[in-house]
Design an enzyme around this catalytic site. Structure first.
Site, mmCIF file in Angstrom:
data_model
loop_
_atom_site.group_PDB
_atom_site.id
_atom_site.type_symbol
_atom_site.label_atom_id
_atom_site.label_comp_id
_atom_site.label_asym_id
_atom_site.label_seq_id
_atom_site.Cartn_x
_atom_site.Cartn_y
_atom_site.Cartn_z
ATOM 1 N N HIS A 184 -8.946 10.990 -0.727
ATOM 2 C CA HIS A 184 -8.316 9.845 -1.282
ATOM 3 C C HIS A 184 -8.178 10.301 -3.065
ATOM 4 O O HIS A 184 -8.982 10.787 -3.389
ATOM 5 C CB HIS A 184 -9.416 8.621 -1.304
ATOM 6 C CG HIS A 184 -8.628 7.321 -1.655
ATOM 7 N ND1 HIS A 184 -8.184 6.892 -3.137
ATOM 8 C CD2 HIS A 184 -8.466 6.185 -0.921
ATOM 9 C CE1 HIS A 184 -7.711 5.800 -2.883
ATOM 10 N NE2 HIS A 184 -7.551 5.490 -1.770
ATOM 11 N N GLU A 205 -7.048 1.958 -3.274
ATOM 12 C CA GLU A 205 -5.559 1.959 -3.683
ATOM 13 C C GLU A 205 -5.001 0.697 -3.894
ATOM 14 O O GLU A 205 -3.802 0.889 -4.348
ATOM 15 C CB GLU A 205 -4.931 2.282 -1.967
ATOM 16 C CG GLU A 205 -3.489 2.634 -2.368
ATOM 17 C CD GLU A 205 -3.106 3.497 -0.946
ATOM 18 O OE1 GLU A 205 -3.837 4.640 -0.788
ATOM 19 O OE2 GLU A 205 -1.886 3.145 -0.386
ATOM 20 N N GLN A 210 -8.653 13.363 4.938
ATOM 21 C CA GLN A 210 -8.062 12.721 3.739
ATOM 22 C C GLN A 210 -8.714 12.522 2.726
ATOM 23 O O GLN A 210 -10.039 12.135 2.442
ATOM 24 C CB GLN A 210 -7.752 11.127 4.313
ATOM 25 C CG GLN A 210 -7.152 10.425 3.163
ATOM 26 C CD GLN A 210 -6.126 9.138 3.690
ATOM 27 O OE1 GLN A 210 -6.792 8.221 4.069
ATOM 28 N NE2 GLN A 210 -4.918 9.356 3.535
ATOM 29 N N ARG A 260 -0.912 9.271 0.272
ATOM 30 C CA ARG A 260 -2.371 9.611 -0.530
ATOM 31 C C ARG A 260 -2.328 11.111 -0.686
ATOM 32 O O ARG A 260 -2.898 11.507 -1.402
ATOM 33 C CB ARG A 260 -3.298 9.272 0.497
ATOM 34 C CG ARG A 260 -3.576 7.617 0.259
ATOM 35 C CD ARG A 260 -4.797 7.212 1.093
ATOM 36 N NE ARG A 260 -4.971 5.826 0.903
ATOM 37 C CZ ARG A 260 -5.835 5.158 1.358
ATOM 38 N NH1 ARG A 260 -6.521 5.549 2.437
ATOM 39 N NH2 ARG A 260 -6.002 3.894 1.184
ATOM 40 N N ARG A 273 -3.381 9.648 6.739
ATOM 41 C CA ARG A 273 -3.371 8.411 7.000
ATOM 42 C C ARG A 273 -2.581 7.369 5.996
ATOM 43 O O ARG A 273 -2.974 7.471 4.971
ATOM 44 C CB ARG A 273 -4.827 7.943 7.261
ATOM 45 C CG ARG A 273 -5.128 6.524 7.348
ATOM 46 C CD ARG A 273 -6.726 6.156 7.734
ATOM 47 N NE ARG A 273 -7.340 6.096 6.504
ATOM 48 C CZ ARG A 273 -7.762 4.975 5.756
ATOM 49 N NH1 ARG A 273 -7.375 3.755 6.349
ATOM 50 N NH2 ARG A 273 -8.384 5.143 4.828
ATOM 51 N N PHE A 289 0.974 -1.163 -0.112
ATOM 52 C CA PHE A 289 0.070 -0.051 0.043
ATOM 53 C C PHE A 289 0.839 1.194 0.136
ATOM 54 O O PHE A 289 2.063 1.202 0.470
ATOM 55 C CB PHE A 289 -0.920 -0.050 1.402
ATOM 56 C CG PHE A 289 -2.358 -0.292 1.148
ATOM 57 C CD1 PHE A 289 -2.910 -1.169 -0.081
ATOM 58 C CD2 PHE A 289 -3.334 0.282 1.736
ATOM 59 C CE1 PHE A 289 -3.765 -1.693 -0.328
ATOM 60 C CE2 PHE A 289 -4.766 -0.102 1.565
ATOM 61 C CZ PHE A 289 -4.962 -1.033 0.347
ATOM 62 N N HIS A 294 -12.385 11.245 2.074
ATOM 63 C CA HIS A 294 -12.266 9.598 2.374
ATOM 64 C C HIS A 294 -12.310 9.453 3.908
ATOM 65 O O HIS A 294 -13.018 8.290 4.433
ATOM 66 C CB HIS A 294 -11.214 9.109 1.557
ATOM 67 C CG HIS A 294 -11.063 7.704 1.917
ATOM 68 N ND1 HIS A 294 -12.262 6.839 1.344
ATOM 69 C CD2 HIS A 294 -9.900 6.867 2.477
ATOM 70 C CE1 HIS A 294 -11.487 5.474 1.637
ATOM 71 N NE2 HIS A 294 -10.410 5.609 2.174
ATOM 72 N N LEU A 323 -15.254 5.070 -3.998
ATOM 73 C CA LEU A 323 -13.775 4.812 -3.961
ATOM 74 C C LEU A 323 -13.281 4.019 -5.264
ATOM 75 O O LEU A 323 -14.108 2.844 -5.659
ATOM 76 C CB LEU A 323 -13.315 4.085 -2.855
ATOM 77 C CG LEU A 323 -11.991 4.321 -2.673
ATOM 78 C CD1 LEU A 323 -11.387 5.651 -2.092
ATOM 79 C CD2 LEU A 323 -11.534 3.282 -1.425
#
Ligand code: FAD
Length: 583
Positions: A239, A256, A237, A287, A387, A123, A352, A253
């Protein structure tokens, strides 16, 4: 108890929220000897956690044996721009491996390596592969596992209960008032301790990865009203990859995991533009950087026909896509009739995750109010200004367990609990006051708030915009006092929307105030008028409700990093670079 129409329900520990944090807290409290009741405002198998896709982090070192919990600690703290509480980060990194193994032992169907160990994928911004996963439906897999455990243990879970107020007297929480969304029947849930696991507030932006009626800021609002502080509300956040079309799906979404599996971001000129923003990590950058890069490409005119950039995974091949990203494949077929093994997806940033939330003690997650605990997305402390993907699911199980155990211990330690009839009566009357004929409706006002937040407090902000946002919130607040609420053949949805709106307006105001106060660019908080990072602003902003009901904001120092962990927390790169992207 306080009126003939009120039912009561008594337990040692009341858990509000049936997402992963709530269910894990309930299991822990039960195993620690408490009688537990869990309530949620939507069906337990449909709590927001089901949306979580790509994975859950734990430094298991399955595929990268060099990994360690200390490295996980360092990555999380550094990528959060040193605003996270180091003790919270340490606990997460140390305890996530056991928490993930426990889920696997309870039956979570995580992907395995050929020799049967828990597989791990990359990630963004993680030093090593440490994200365990179940395809791209990890949240659903975890929630089902926890729900089965809850059923096996015989815990009481009551769906469709909307909590309108936490009950507090003498500085201690003794339960909550809720109504049934279908029948309107009100219940006073009396408990020695309450665990609040009611999620975040990202549905208050127009483009959001949350669905209708979730993440409207209820948990944060309930805590604020109860006397708690909120922290880091401006740190939201965005995204980098949300769908852009069709309009009803905009914001949904695109996990990721697509970039984790090798997806390339390209602009309308076909350039892999991440080479300009983070040439080393490219699409696997953090991110905040990828979101700002996408935003910049789009606003500078290098976007696609629907105002997005392109995410291309076609080189992976259809079989691998169906194996590793099955939900994404179906999502694009369903909404756009697009085969992502043949054509790139068009994507843009979407609100997000709430990195801020209720102030809690790192170890127990008790709040400022005795007997009230908070865990999961509703709580602050772990993520700082950015995050890392996969850390949130880990947070729900690590701190859900800790909060549940602490709540049970608090309950067991109490001989006597004071409960106030007056407080219950006032909460009941306040709820009744919402049911009235009015000239406004909550839904359009919610929509107007979402538009205002998107336009004034989005990926990039500035002072005039944020001030305008506060004016809009005040105007919408006036209109909200005249909202029409009445029971319909479908139940008490109107009442829930009116209460959601109340929570959303307050959390929006807290977010805008903190965003104005943070005159720098740090992580997910990007100020066009303050593009650099400020050393003095390595502080947390905290909000509370004053006696007159107004929000005030103050700074709070970030706790120090323990000396033994300092070597892991060295900034490995120039963190001010992100600010310079805006210059
Ligand atoms: C599309 C998407 C994908 C994601 N993917 C990942 C991922 O791969 N990895 C990762 O780590 N994180 C991921 N996240 C983030 C993660 O899913 C959430 O942060 C996490 O699930 C939050 O869990 P929670 O238990 O704290 O709250 P939630 O799951 O949001 O549950 C909140 C609960 O509170 C209840 N509730 C709220 N208000 C009230 C009220 N007033 N009265 C009664 N009940 C109430 C709700 O009904 C619900 O049961 C993703 C998020 C999204 C949106």
């Amino acid at each position: 108890m306080a009126g003939s129409s009120l039912r009561s329900n008594i337990a040692n520990v009341l858990v509000i929220g049936t997402g992963a944090a709530g269910l894990r807290a309930a299991i822990a409290a039960h195993q620690a000897g408490s009688e537990v009741v869990v309530v949620g405002k939507r069906r337990r198998d449909d709590a927001h956690t089901v949306l979580a896709a790509g994975g859950i982090n734990a430094a298991l070192g399955t595929v990268d044996p060099q990994d360690s919990w200390q490295q996980h600690f360092g990555d999380t703290l550094r990528e959060g721009y040193f605003l996270a509480d180091p003790r919270v980060v340490e606990l997460l990194a140390r305890e996530a491996p056991a928490a993930v193994r426990e889920l696997a032992d309870w039956g979570a169907p995580f992907a395995r390596t050929s020799d049967g160990r828990l597989d791990q994928r990359f990630f963004g911004a993680h030093r090593w592969r440490r994200t365990c996963y179940a395809g791209d439906w990890t949240g659903r897999a975890i929630l089902r596992t926890l729900a089965s455990k809850v059923t096996e243990l015989g815990l009481t879970v009551i769906d469709d209960q909307y909590v309108s107020q936490l009950l507090v007297t003498d500085g201690a929480c003794f339960g909550a008032l809720a109504f049934d969304l279908e029948t309107g029947e009100r219940t006073v849930f009396l408990a020695d301790a309450v665990v609040l696991a009611a999620g975040g507030h990202t549905r208050i932006w127009r483009r959001s990865s949350s669905r209708r009626d979730e993440n409207t800021g209820d948990g944060m609002y309930l805590a604020l009203r109860a006397g708690c502080r909120l922290q880091d509300m401006e740190l939201v956040q965005f995204h980098p990859t949300g769908m852009v079309a069709p309009e009803e799906a905009a914001g949904t979404l695109v996990t990721e995991a697509v970039r984790g599996e090798g997806g390339h971001l390209k602009n309308a000129l076909g350039e892999r533009f991440m080479a300009r923003y983070d040439p080393e990590r490219m699409e696997l950058s953090a991110r905040d950087r990828v979101a700002l890069a996408n935003y910049t490409e789009i606003t500078e005119g290098r976007g696609g026909p629907n105002g997005g950039v392109f995410l291309d995974i076609t080189h992976l091949g259809k079989d691998a896509i169906l194996e590793r990203l099955p939900r994404m494949y179906r999502q694009f077929l369903e909404y756009q009739m697009l085969d992502i093994s043949q054509q790139p997806m068009e994507v843009a940033p979407t609100a997000h995750y709430s990195m801020g939330g209720v102030v809690v003690d790192p170890d127990t997650h008790v709040t400022d109010v005795a007997g009230l605990y908070a865990a999961g997305e509703v709580a602050a402390g772990l993520h700082g200004a950015n995050r890392l993907g996969g850390n949130s699911l880990a947070e729900t199980v690590v701190f859900g367990r800790r909060a549940g155990e602490a709540a049970a211990a608090w309950s067991a330690s109490r001989d006597i609990q004071v409960r106030s009839r007056q407080v219950i009566r006032a909460a009941d009357q306040e709820l009744s006051g919402f049911i009235r004929h009015g000239r406004q409706f909550a839904r359009p006002l919610q929509r107007a708030l979402r538009d205002a937040m998107w336009e004034t407090c989005g990926v990039v902000r500035d002072q005039p915009g944020l001030r305008h946002g506060l004016e809009r919130v005040a105007e919408l607040g006036e209109l909200a006092s005249d909202v029409d609420v009445r029971p319909t053949s479908e139940g008490y949805g109107d009442l829930a929307h009116a209460l959601d709106l109340r929570a959303s307006l307050t959390t929006a105001e807290a977010t805008l105030l903190a965003a104005l106060a943070r005159t720098e660019s740090r992580g997910a908080h990007q100020r066009r008028d303050h593009p650099g990072l400020s050393a003095e602003l390595r502080v947390n902003f905290q909000a509370r409700l004053d006696a007159d009901g107004r929000l005030s904001t103050a700074t709070h120092p970030v706790p120090p990093v323990p000396p033994d962990l300092e070597p892991w927390a060295e900034p490995s790169q120039d963190l001010s670079a992100i600010g310079r992207l805006l210059e």
